[in-house]
Write a protein that holds these residues in place. Structure first.
Motif, PDB file in Angstrom:
ATOM      1  N   LEU A 219       0.946  -1.247   0.084  1.00 21.14           N
ATOM      2  CA  LEU A 219       0.066  -0.039  -0.027  1.00 21.14           C
ATOM      3  C   LEU A 219       0.730   1.192  -0.056  1.00 21.14           C
ATOM      4  N   LYS A 220       1.990   1.135  -0.323  1.00 23.23           N
ATOM      5  CA  LYS A 220       3.030   2.495  -0.246  1.00 23.23           C
ATOM      6  C   LYS A 220       2.533   3.280  -1.482  1.00 23.23           C
ATOM      7  N   VAL A 221       2.189   2.936  -2.456  1.00 14.97           N
ATOM      8  CA  VAL A 221       1.801   3.890  -3.667  1.00 14.97           C
ATOM      9  C   VAL A 221       0.445   4.471  -3.297  1.00 14.97           C
ATOM     10  N   HIS A 222      -0.349   3.579  -2.765  1.00 13.81           N
ATOM     11  CA  HIS A 222      -1.851   4.004  -2.689  1.00 13.81           C
ATOM     12  C   HIS A 222      -1.668   5.197  -1.389  1.00 13.81           C
ATOM     13  N   GLU A 223      -0.893   5.079  -0.384  1.00 14.55           N
ATOM     14  CA  GLU A 223      -0.572   5.796   0.511  1.00 14.55           C
ATOM     15  C   GLU A 223       0.112   7.103   0.078  1.00 14.55           C
ATOM     16  N   ALA A 224       1.117   7.133  -0.860  1.00 13.65           N
ATOM     17  CA  ALA A 224       1.637   8.311  -1.222  1.00 13.65           C
ATOM     18  C   ALA A 224       0.663   9.241  -2.318  1.00 13.65           C
ATOM     19  N   PHE A 225      -0.438   8.675  -2.855  1.00 12.13           N
ATOM     20  CA  PHE A 225      -1.345   9.150  -3.755  1.00 12.13           C
ATOM     21  C   PHE A 225      -2.645   9.555  -2.933  1.00 12.13           C
ATOM     22  N   GLY A 226      -2.714   8.976  -1.459  1.00 11.96           N
ATOM     23  CA  GLY A 226      -4.127   9.110  -1.063  1.00 11.96           C
ATOM     24  C   GLY A 226      -5.246   8.566  -1.318  1.00 11.96           C
ATOM     25  N   THR A 227      -5.101   7.404  -1.979  1.00  9.02           N
ATOM     26  CA  THR A 227      -5.804   6.468  -2.297  1.00  9.02           C
ATOM     27  C   THR A 227      -6.605   5.373  -1.737  1.00  9.02           C
ATOM     28  N   TRP A 228      -6.006   5.177  -0.600  1.00 13.24           N
ATOM     29  CA  TRP A 228      -6.291   4.075   0.463  1.00 13.24           C
ATOM     30  C   TRP A 228      -7.173   4.962   1.533  1.00 13.24           C
ATOM     31  N   GLN A 229      -8.277   4.743   1.909  1.00 15.54           N
ATOM     32  CA  GLN A 229      -9.042   5.488   2.720  1.00 15.54           C
ATOM     33  C   GLN A 229     -10.234   4.560   3.121  1.00 15.54           C
ATOM     34  N   GLU A 230     -10.809   5.231   4.319  1.00 13.63           N
ATOM     35  CA  GLU A 230     -11.898   4.549   4.817  1.00 13.63           C
ATOM     36  C   GLU A 230     -13.106   4.385   3.999  1.00 13.63           C
ATOM     37  N   LYS A 231     -13.782   3.596   3.822  1.00 17.07           N
ATOM     38  CA  LYS A 231     -14.889   3.410   2.911  1.00 17.07           C
ATOM     39  C   LYS A 231     -16.075   2.667   3.826  1.00 17.07           C
ATOM     40  N   SER A 232     -17.182   3.102   3.176  1.00 18.20           N
ATOM     41  CA  SER A 232     -18.480   2.252   3.911  1.00 18.20           C
ATOM     42  C   SER A 232     -19.364   1.524   3.056  1.00 18.20           C
ATOM     43  N   MET A 233     -19.649   0.363   3.479  1.00 21.66           N
ATOM     44  CA  MET A 233     -20.866  -0.275   2.382  1.00 21.66           C
ATOM     45  C   MET A 233     -21.744  -1.155   3.610  1.00 21.66           C
ATOM     46  N   TYR A 234     -22.934  -0.895   3.144  1.00 17.28           N
ATOM     47  CA  TYR A 234     -23.993  -1.560   4.339  1.00 17.28           C
ATOM     48  C   TYR A 234     -23.716  -1.032   5.640  1.00 17.28           C
ATOM     49  N   GLY A 235     -23.336  -0.054   6.183  1.00 12.33           N
ATOM     50  CA  GLY A 235     -23.114   0.538   7.171  1.00 12.33           C
ATOM     51  C   GLY A 235     -21.788  -0.079   7.909  1.00 12.33           C
ATOM     52  N   ARG A 236     -21.169  -1.016   7.131  1.00 14.70           N
ATOM     53  CA  ARG A 236     -19.842  -1.393   7.493  1.00 14.70           C
ATOM     54  C   ARG A 236     -18.566  -0.618   6.836  1.00 14.70           C
ATOM     55  N   LYS A 237     -17.716  -0.277   8.078  1.00 11.05           N
ATOM     56  CA  LYS A 237     -16.564   0.653   7.480  1.00 11.05           C
ATOM     57  C   LYS A 237     -15.273  -0.259   7.453  1.00 11.05           C
ATOM     58  N   TYR A 238     -14.602   0.095   6.437  1.00 13.77           N
ATOM     59  CA  TYR A 238     -13.438  -0.601   6.081  1.00 13.77           C
ATOM     60  C   TYR A 238     -12.396   0.203   5.341  1.00 13.77           C
ATOM     61  N   MET A 239     -11.239  -0.128   5.341  1.00  8.65           N
ATOM     62  CA  MET A 239     -10.094   0.467   4.502  1.00  8.65           C
ATOM     63  C   MET A 239     -10.326  -0.117   3.171  1.00  8.65           C
ATOM     64  N   GLY A 240     -10.017   0.784   2.008  1.00  7.41           N
ATOM     65  CA  GLY A 240     -10.041   0.387   0.766  1.00  7.41           C
ATOM     66  C   GLY A 240      -9.422   1.300  -0.302  1.00  7.41           C
ATOM     67  N   THR A 241      -9.430   0.994  -1.640  1.00  2.03           N
ATOM     68  CA  THR A 241      -8.949   1.811  -2.659  1.00  2.03           C
ATOM     69  C   THR A 241     -10.051   2.713  -3.016  1.00  2.03           C
ATOM     70  N   VAL A 242      -9.807   3.966  -3.294  1.00  2.00           N
ATOM     71  CA  VAL A 242     -10.894   4.976  -3.798  1.00  2.00           C
ATOM     72  C   VAL A 242     -10.524   4.995  -5.164  1.00  2.00           C
TER      73      VAL A 242
END
Length: 149
Positions: A96-119
């Motif tokens: 996830l180093k590239v994701h973190e450098a570009f700010g694309t690894w973020q908290e997301k939410s699906m069906y009320g459940r929060k998780y980390m994933g790619t934006v």
């Protein structure tokens, strides 16, 4: 850190599906499309990759090198690339180093459940390594048009 148009794209070193290591700075002098997507072989990600594949010649004519980036491992990328006949490389950002450098690894939410994933986000980088465009509302079935326009 939020990246903005006009600033230098963060340089990175990462492995593509072949196991070869690439560096963003190796592509200075070329325009780069760096598109972040959640997961190989899912409907939206497949639609996006196939749209870029089907319009790859136009992207090349416009001077672009294309890289897809997801947290999937190289093995998954190989299967996805072969099955969809993708003419561009996929970066296996498992740490996830590239994701973190570009700010694309973020908290997301699906069906009320929060998780980390790619934006799903695309960065268009100019020949000098500066971000010339950030596409946040990606149209998976018409993504090439968003890049070229």
């Amino acid at each position: 850190m939020q990246l903005e148009k006009g600033q230098m794209a963060p340089d990175f070193e990462a492995k593509i599906e072949t196991g070869e290591t690439i560096k963003l700075s190796d592509y200075r002098g070329k325009k780069v499309v760096l598109y972040f997507y959640p997961k190989d072989a899912t409907p939206g990600c497949t639609a996006q990759a196939c749209n870029l594949r089907d319009n790859y010649e136009a992207l090349q004519k416009a001077g672009y090198v294309v890289f897809g980036v997801s947290s999937d491992p190289e093995k998954s990328h190989i299967k996805f690339k072969e099955k969809q006949e993708l003419p561009f490389s996929l970066i296996a950002d498992t740490d996830l180093k590239v994701h973190e450098a570009f700010g694309t690894w973020q908290e997301k939410s699906m069906y009320g459940r929060k998780y980390m994933g790619t934006v799903r986000t695309t960065f268009v980088i100019d020949e000098e390594g500066k971000i010339s465009e950030i596409i946040e509302k990606v149209k998976t079935k018409d993504h090439t048009a968003q890049i070229l326009n």
